[in-house]
Design an enzyme around this catalytic site. Structure first.
Site, short mmCIF file in Angstrom:
data_model
loop_
_atom_site.label_atom_id
_atom_site.label_comp_id
_atom_site.label_asym_id
_atom_site.label_seq_id
_atom_site.Cartn_x
_atom_site.Cartn_y
_atom_site.Cartn_z
CB CYS A 108 -1.19 0.20 1.13
SG CYS A 108 -2.01 -1.58 0.90
CG HIS A 242 -3.10 3.75 2.80
ND1 HIS A 242 -3.77 3.76 1.53
CD2 HIS A 242 -2.90 2.54 3.00
CE1 HIS A 242 -4.30 2.50 1.37
NE2 HIS A 242 -3.56 1.33 2.38
CG ASN A 272 -6.76 -0.20 2.04
OD1 ASN A 272 -6.30 0.04 1.24
ND2 ASN A 272 -6.39 -1.12 3.00
N1 COA Z 1 -18.16 -7.72 11.39
C1 COA Z 1 -18.58 -8.08 12.41
N2 COA Z 1 -17.72 -8.62 12.97
C2 COA Z 1 -16.66 -9.20 12.89
C3 COA Z 1 -15.86 -8.60 12.36
C4 COA Z 1 -16.91 -8.25 10.85
N3 COA Z 1 -16.71 -8.06 9.62
N4 COA Z 1 -14.70 -9.18 11.86
C5 COA Z 1 -14.22 -8.75 13.13
N5 COA Z 1 -15.82 -9.48 13.85
C6 COA Z 1 -15.41 -9.28 15.05
C7 COA Z 1 -13.90 -10.23 15.98
O1 COA Z 1 -14.57 -11.87 14.83
C8 COA Z 1 -14.65 -10.95 16.64
O2 COA Z 1 -15.16 -11.36 17.64
P1 COA Z 1 -15.03 -11.42 19.07
O3 COA Z 1 -14.41 -10.43 19.84
O4 COA Z 1 -15.85 -11.98 19.48
O5 COA Z 1 -13.97 -12.39 18.76
C9 COA Z 1 -14.41 -8.64 17.12
O6 COA Z 1 -15.13 -8.67 16.06
C10 COA Z 1 -13.47 -8.11 17.25
O7 COA Z 1 -12.17 -7.99 16.72
P2 COA Z 1 -10.82 -7.45 16.38
O8 COA Z 1 -10.07 -7.44 14.82
O9 COA Z 1 -10.46 -7.46 17.59
O10 COA Z 1 -11.60 -5.15 15.85
P3 COA Z 1 -10.74 -4.74 15.57
O11 COA Z 1 -11.32 -3.86 16.54
O12 COA Z 1 -9.10 -4.68 15.83
O13 COA Z 1 -11.27 -3.98 14.63
C11 COA Z 1 -10.14 -4.46 12.51
C12 COA Z 1 -10.52 -4.81 12.91
C13 COA Z 1 -9.27 -4.83 10.62
C14 COA Z 1 -11.38 -3.25 11.27
C15 COA Z 1 -9.30 -2.92 12.55
O14 COA Z 1 -7.91 -4.12 13.30
C16 COA Z 1 -8.10 -2.58 11.74
O15 COA Z 1 -8.23 -1.29 11.29
N6 COA Z 1 -6.92 -2.84 11.39
C17 COA Z 1 -5.37 -2.25 10.43
C18 COA Z 1 -6.18 -2.51 9.14
C19 COA Z 1 -5.37 -2.28 7.99
O16 COA Z 1 -5.50 -0.74 8.39
N7 COA Z 1 -5.24 -3.04 7.35
C20 COA Z 1 -4.77 -2.13 5.77
C21 COA Z 1 -2.96 -2.22 6.03
S1 COA Z 1 -2.95 -1.60 4.37
#
Ligand code: COA
Length: 317
Positions: A108, A242, A272
């Site tokens: 990215c 980004h 994204n």
């Molecule tokens: N819908 C509903 N629930 C979801 C889900 C979805 N699409 N995806 C994950 N969950 C659930 C998980 O299973 C977890 O459930 P649990 O608590 O029962 O285990 C819960 O939501 C929390 O998951 P978690 O991964 O801790 O959420 P988060 O707050 O970290 O958010 C992201 C997840 C991916 C949105 C976040 O971590 C993020 O944006 N990270 C950066 C990603 C990024 O920028 N990537 C690009 C790099 S170039």
């Protein structure tokens, strides 16, 4: 370098959070609250090279020059239908250019790396007009059964034409190898000599780790380029970051203590789109008339590698 034209192109299919909630166990509120994403544009019957060429042609038109006046094409890309030739070479034919062409993959962060390469070519008199672009289809890398990654991405292309000038005020790119937090492994053709076990692995992302690393590296890079350029946070007209997650960008904005208008967002519409997100947002600002001569623009991106980069460019188009 000096930016003289921008362009962007998006696939026609809009995919909403509500549609996703019919495909998997997710919902609009979860996606919006965690990421700020409401819709994304996804490739259906389009080919990425056509979107890339469309963005490139728009940038040429905006710059008022023709493809044949371009003397280098640098395209940031992670995957597309062709492993070879480069996407840059395919675009070259479509815009009727005839020049050296190369793709680069810094995930990215690729567009910031492409700017770094372009500046080096301009500084060493190897080129005068360079097409710097990014085209990405991350929706072809994700596992559509993995709700924690597939809801985040969208496809698209962004481009700019740069020429010689004095507008790049500072740039920093970096990489620290770390496969554990973010990777995508493709399956290659079998060969009679392969003895190792091979498996196709769709995009894997440790979301929270990536979130933390993204915030830390983007803050570090932006402070570094501000320092190098001798500018304060308030001197920047727009932070063109980004578009991975609204919360990442808002965290940085809060730390900087600057107004929301200075942190434009379109992740809500496009998700994204990997390295294409920065040039797509730049083009949106240009086309909606929000940029004026003398504006200082800060670009920043991060991604698999783990790579990151930032730069400051004065807008003098
Ligand atoms: N819908 C509903 N629930 C979801 C889900 C979805 N699409 N995806 C994950 N969950 C659930 C998980 O299973 C977890 O459930 P649990 O608590 O029962 O285990 C819960 O939501 C929390 O998951 P978690 O991964 O801790 O959420 P988060 O707050 O970290 O958010 C992201 C997840 C991916 C949105 C976040 O971590 C993020 O944006 N990270 C950066 C990603 C990024 O920028 N990537 C690009 C790099 S170039």
């Amino acid at each position: 370098m000096r930016i003289i034209g921008t362009g962007s192109a998006h696939p026609k299919r809009t995919l909403t959070n509500d549609e996703l909630s019919k495909m998997m166990d997710t919902n609009d509120a979860w996606i919006r609250e965690r990421t700020g994403i409401c819709t994304r544009q996804v490739i259906t019957d389009e080919h990425l090279e056509d979107l890339a060429a469309e963005a490139a042609q728009q940038a040429l038109d905006d710059a008022g020059i023709e493809g044949k006046q371009i003397d280098y094409i640098i395209c940031s890309n992670v995957v597309n239908e062709y492993v070879t030739p480069s996407l840059a070479s395919i675009v070259e034919g479509k815009i009727e250019a005839l020049c050296p062409c190369v793709d680069l993959n810094a995930a990215c962060t690729g567009f910031i790396y492409a700017i770094d390469f372009a500046e080096a070519l301009l500084q060493t008199d190897r080129a005068t007009n360079i097409l710097v672009m990014a085209a990405e289809e991350p929706t072809r890398m994700v596992n559509w059964d993995d709700r924690s990654t597939c809801v985040l991405f969208g496809d698209g292309a962004g481009a700019m034409v740069v020429t010689k000038g004095d507008d790049l005020k500072a740039i920093k790119v970096s990489s620290k190898s770390n496969l554990d937090v973010l990777h995508y492994k493709r399956l290659l053709e079998p060969s009679p000599f392969i003895t190792k076990e091979e498996e196709h692995k769709p995009l894997y992302m440790a979301g929270q780790e990536v979130f933390k690393t993204a915030v830390t590296s983007s803050l570090r890079d932006l402070l570094s380029v501000l320092d190098e350029a001798g500018l304060n946070k308030e001197d920047i007209s727009y932070y063109i970051l980004h578009q991975a997650n609204f919360r990442i960008n808002d965290f940085i904005r809060n730390r900087f203590g600057v107004d929301t208008e200075k942190f434009p967002i379109n992740v809500n519409k496009y998700g994204n789109s990997s390295s294409a997100s920065v040039p797509m947002l730049l083009d949106e600002l240009n086309r909606t008339g929000r940029l004026k001569k003398g504006d200082m623009l800060a670009f920043s991106a991060f991604g698999a590698g783990f790579t990151s980069g930032a730069c400051i460019v004065e807008w003098n188009k």
